[in-house]
Every structure is written in C-alpha cells, then in structure tokens.
Design an enzyme around this catalytic site. Structure first.
Site, PDB file in Angstrom:
ATOM      1  N   ILE A 186       0.834  -1.205   0.000  1.00 29.01           N
ATOM      2  CA  ILE A 186       0.000   0.000   0.000  1.00 29.01           C
ATOM      3  C   ILE A 186       0.865   1.250   0.000  1.00 29.01           C
ATOM      4  CG2 ILE A 186      -1.737   1.284   1.307  1.00 29.01           C
ATOM      5  CD1 ILE A 186      -2.450  -1.531   2.543  1.00 29.01           C
ATOM      6  N   CYS A 187       0.507   2.190  -0.847  1.00 28.86           N
ATOM      7  CA  CYS A 187       1.162   3.491  -0.880  1.00 28.86           C
ATOM      8  C   CYS A 187       0.267   4.485  -0.153  1.00 28.86           C
ATOM      9  CB  CYS A 187       1.389   3.939  -2.321  1.00 28.86           C
ATOM     10  SG  CYS A 187       2.187   5.553  -2.430  1.00 28.86           S
TER      11      CYS A 187
END
Length: 179
Positions: free
Chosen positions: A115-116
């Site tokens: 996840i960014c």
C-alpha cells in the site's frame, strides 16, 4: 478487547503486592505498545467510519487485526476490501504494517497487497509520514480514504493501474463494476 484491558488492570493491581515470583511477573509484563493499543482501540471503535469494520481474530492480541472497507461512493463503491494490520513492538515510534488481502486494481495498491499511503511510511519526504502522534484511527481513516479523496493517479505505486485509468476512464469504471 475487554480481555486485554482487564489483564492490564489486574497486572496494575499486582504491582503493589509483589511476591517472590518476580521472574514470573516479568513474563506477564505488558508492553508499552499493548497499553497504547487498549486506549487506541477504544478510541478507534468509537470513531470508526461507517464504511469500515474492524475484526480482532484474537481479543488478547490487539496488535493483529483485520479491517474491512466497503466504499459507499466513487469507483470502488459496493466493493469489499480486506486489510491485515500488524502493530510492531516498537509502535508508536514506527507505523503499523498493513497489507491489502483483496486482489484489487488500484493505483495505490499493488497486486501483492503493498500500500502506498504516506502515513504508513516511517520516513517520508513530504513530512506527512508516520509520527508518534499518529494513531490507529489515522491509519483506518487513511485506508478508507484510499477509495475516495486519496485515490492518487499522479503518484502511483501500481503504475500500470494508474496508466490504465488515465488512458480510459470510462472503461475503467465499468471494469471495476464488473470485475
């Protein structure tokens, strides 16, 4: 959740009545992380977005939980996305580790679940990364926002998903509804 909270209260009550079994007391000692989590989980449950649900597979392990996000607007409306969160021993000096368990075509989530989200970064160039003042509530609200206002096609982690969206926004929407 109540199980760990009651354990903390019981352990605090034992502080005054130490016996010769000091070695066994040290094995029951509750970490700073767990003390923080009791407070933060109560705050989180009181302020959970209506599109999110938190599940603790083991109520004695508040450092491991699952989050379900069900967006009620935008491209991902009607979807159901599972996240696994593990809070490390060094919490709150380091961020929780979060992974998306649901396969999703998203510019800020890879196909392997990475996840960014800047607040999940220990060191962030823009200054919006993790700080000891952040809480689990911030993490949950941030993950929820990945499906609405934080959906970022300009600085993607999954470049192919972002390019696909920018190339054909209309088909992207139908693909998400069918997919």
């Amino acid at each position: 959740m109540l199980t760990l909270a009651s354990k903390l209260k019981r352990d605090d009550g034992l502080k005054g009545s130490r016996t010769a079994a000091t070695a066994s007391d040290s094995t029951r000692r509750v970490s700073v992380r767990d003390k923080l989590l009791v407070k933060e989980v109560a705050e989180l449950e009181a302020n959970l977005p209506c599109t999110c649900k938190v599940h603790f597979p083991d109520p004695n392990k508040l450092h491991c939980f699952q989050l379900t996000v069900t967006p009620d607007e935008g491209y991902y409306q009607g979807g159901k996305f599972q996240f696994e969160t593990e809070v490390p021993d060094a919490y709150n000096m380091v961020p929780p580790k979060v992974k998306c368990l649901t396969k999703i075509w998203h510019p800020n989530i890879t196909e392997t679940g990475e996840i960014c989200l800047s607040l999940l970064r220990e060191h962030s160039i823009d200054g919006t990364g993790w700080a000891p003042t952040r809480t689990l509530k911030d993490v949950v609200w941030g993950l929820n926002s990945l499906f609405t206002d934080l959906l970022n096609f300009d600085d993607p982690l999954n470049i192919e998903a972002a390019e696909h969206h920018l190339r054909d926004k209309v088909n992207d929407y139908y693909c998400l509804l069918i997919g």
